[in-house]
Design a protein around this motif. Structure first.
Motif, mmCIF file in Angstrom:
data_model
loop_
_atom_site.group_PDB
_atom_site.id
_atom_site.type_symbol
_atom_site.label_atom_id
_atom_site.label_comp_id
_atom_site.label_asym_id
_atom_site.label_seq_id
_atom_site.Cartn_x
_atom_site.Cartn_y
_atom_site.Cartn_z
ATOM 1 N N MET A 1 0.848 -1.191 0.000
ATOM 2 C CA MET A 1 0.000 0.000 0.000
ATOM 3 C C MET A 1 0.885 1.243 0.000
ATOM 4 O O MET A 1 1.784 1.371 0.819
ATOM 5 C CB MET A 1 -0.893 -0.014 1.240
ATOM 6 N N GLN A 232 -8.042 1.143 4.220
ATOM 7 C CA GLN A 232 -6.579 1.076 4.227
ATOM 8 C C GLN A 232 -5.994 1.870 5.391
ATOM 9 O O GLN A 232 -4.997 1.464 5.994
ATOM 10 C CB GLN A 232 -6.034 1.578 2.883
ATOM 11 N N GLN A 235 -6.421 -0.262 8.497
ATOM 12 C CA GLN A 235 -5.424 -1.334 8.539
ATOM 13 C C GLN A 235 -4.043 -0.794 8.893
ATOM 14 O O GLN A 235 -3.274 -1.447 9.599
ATOM 15 C CB GLN A 235 -5.408 -2.058 7.191
ATOM 16 N N ARG A 236 -3.747 0.414 8.419
ATOM 17 C CA ARG A 236 -2.461 1.037 8.760
ATOM 18 C C ARG A 236 -2.387 1.350 10.254
ATOM 19 O O ARG A 236 -1.370 1.091 10.919
ATOM 20 C CB ARG A 236 -2.298 2.317 7.934
ATOM 21 N N ARG A 390 -10.134 8.235 -2.497
ATOM 22 C CA ARG A 390 -9.367 7.344 -1.632
ATOM 23 C C ARG A 390 -8.704 8.105 -0.484
ATOM 24 O O ARG A 390 -8.753 7.687 0.674
ATOM 25 C CB ARG A 390 -8.310 6.617 -2.455
#
Length: 457
Positions: A1, A232, A235-236, A390
């Motif tokens: 990512m 994302q 998750q980071r 995003r």
């Protein structure tokens, strides 16, 4: 990512004999405990914590509803606070400027309007710009009883019903509590379309629910990419790391420590018009979540570079009571300045040649951060690659997470708003709502104190 955002910290790292960095190094255990609590409560879908799960939701019904909304010429969303600010933020960031004035295909969906404040002139202006027979009205209130929203709704409902008769309900979408409240009863009684707001998600954390996503998708915003960015980012942030390696942990700790040191204002200063409404959305999220029990810091909205010319003097040489966040955007549209200046009288501006307006804005962001740091002011410098679905989704989830962590570190509930409720009770009493008459005498008592100092000019 690839990188979702970058964060740098500078300025007043020291205060007196106490190192802020050392203070933060003492917080890891409490921060990790707060993080574990946040995720466990989110996993249990506990009241207030449901927003943690929103990046992973099923969008099928929202997209289906958005497809219906997209058939109209205009959409009017009726809501206030968390039922409108997120929509304003998404439209400001992700649609072209002056979107409503564009013609198709540049305008990718219906025109979009908000009815928020109880201002007759604005309400009339919106109504004068639409054809109600070609307009969808989206009524948003989780409780189903928000005074400003219901007042607008009753006014619009009467107008549409007078014009369209028994087809009026075909122009309304209700977004409210999935089980209870007056708007839920209205949806059932009329058969109009409806979507639910998850019971475990509060209004100011609701932009990634149907509240923000239904109309966003209808006007051409890619809501799947919004959730991708939020997912994302989640998750980071879920990676267990040292405090300075987790941007949410570090930023939460910085805010708590600076608040203890008397820096009781949180300045949000993005550079770029597309993030103006993000600062407005942040102000509600931060202020309503953290202003309790004598704690919290006051959110201050600013916009670079405009507020370099209005507020920066205060930030530089005024009271040292602010933690300042600057948001820069790495990739902006070009809009090149002239390659060469032909007029002799303008040659002193040759240094601007071969640059773009976007270059100038980012240079101003870095320069402002540097000047503040030189003045010894605390600065958080965030950088996102671009303003797109995003990265906006990632930024939204990031600030929701940071806000919740700060609340837990301050030992307050970041998901209620008891102070707001008192004002609502007074409004109900003065508007004559049954069951609230007892509060009218309180309003007269406390407002009477103010009236004693009335000055007539």
């Amino acid at each position: 990512m690839d990188e979702l955002l970058g964060m740098s910290i500078g300025g007043a790292i020291f205060s007196g004999n106490s190192s802020i960095e050392d203070e933060i190094d003492r917080l890891p255990i409490k921060i990790e405990e707060a993080d574990v609590h946040l995720r466990e409560k989110g996993r249990d879908d506990a009241d207030g914590y449901g927003w943690v799960n929103l990046p992973y939701q099923d969008l099928t019904k929202i997209i289906e509803t958005a497809d219906w909304l997209a058939r109209f010429d205009a959409i009017v969303q009726i809501g206030i606070g968390g039922s409108a600010l997120g929509n304003r933020m998404l439209v400001n960031a992700l649609l072209p400027p002056f979107y409503n004035e564009l013609e198709t295909p540049l305008r990718r969906g219906p025109r979009f309007y908000l009815l928020e404040n109880s201002e007759p002139a604005t309400a009339a202006a919106v109504l004068n710009r639409i054809d109600v027979s070609k307009t969808a009205f989206v009524v948003v209130s989780k409780s189903g009883s928000t005074t400003e929203t219901i007042a607008h709704f009753l006014w619009v409902w009467q107008i549409v019903r007078d014009k369209l008769g028994n087809k009026a309900q075909e122009h309304f979408l209700v977004i409210t509590d999935p089980k209870k409240g007056a708007l839920r009863k209205f949806a059932k009684a009329t058969g109009c379309r409806s979507l639910g707001i998850p019971e475990s998600v509060g209004g100011r954390y609701s932009v990634l629910t149907s509240v923000g996503l239904a109309t966003a998708a209808a006007v051409g915003i890619d809501i799947e990419k919004l959730l991708l960015g939020a997912r994302q980012m989640d998750q980071r942030l879920a990676m267990r790391q040292q405090i300075w390696e987790n941007p949410a942990w570090a930023l939460a700790a910085l805010n708590v420590i600076h608040a203890r040191l008397g820096r009781n204002m949180a300045v949000m200063m993005p550079y770029g018009d597309g993030l103006l409404a993000f600062a407005e959305w942040f102000a509600q999220l931060w202020g309503e979540s953290l202003g309790k029990n004598g704690f919290g810091t006051t959110p201050v909205r600013a916009l670079g570079a405009i507020d370099q010319h209005s507020q920066l003097q205060l930030y530089m040489e005024g009271p040292d009571d602010k933690l300042i966040t600057i948001i820069d955007v790495q990739n902006r549209p070009g809009f090149e300045l002239p390659r060469k200046i032909e007029d002799d009288v303008l040659r002193e501006f040759d240094f601007l040649c071969d640059k773009t307006l976007g270059d100038l804005l980012s240079i101003e962001a870095r320069s402002t951060a540097s000047a503040l740091i030189k003045a010894g002011k605390p600065v958080v410098y965030l950088k996102i690659p671009e303003i797109s679905e995003r990265y906006v989704g990632a930024l939204v989830f990031f600030y929701e997470y940071v806000t919740a962590l700060v609340g837990l570190l301050m030992d307050i509930n970041p998901f209620d708003q008891p102070g707001v409720e008192q004002g609502k009770r007074y409004i109900y009493s003065l508007m004559g709502r049954p069951g609230y008459q007892e509060y009218e005498s309180e309003v007269e008592k406390y407002f009477g104190i103010c009236s004693k100092f009335e000055i007539i000019v």
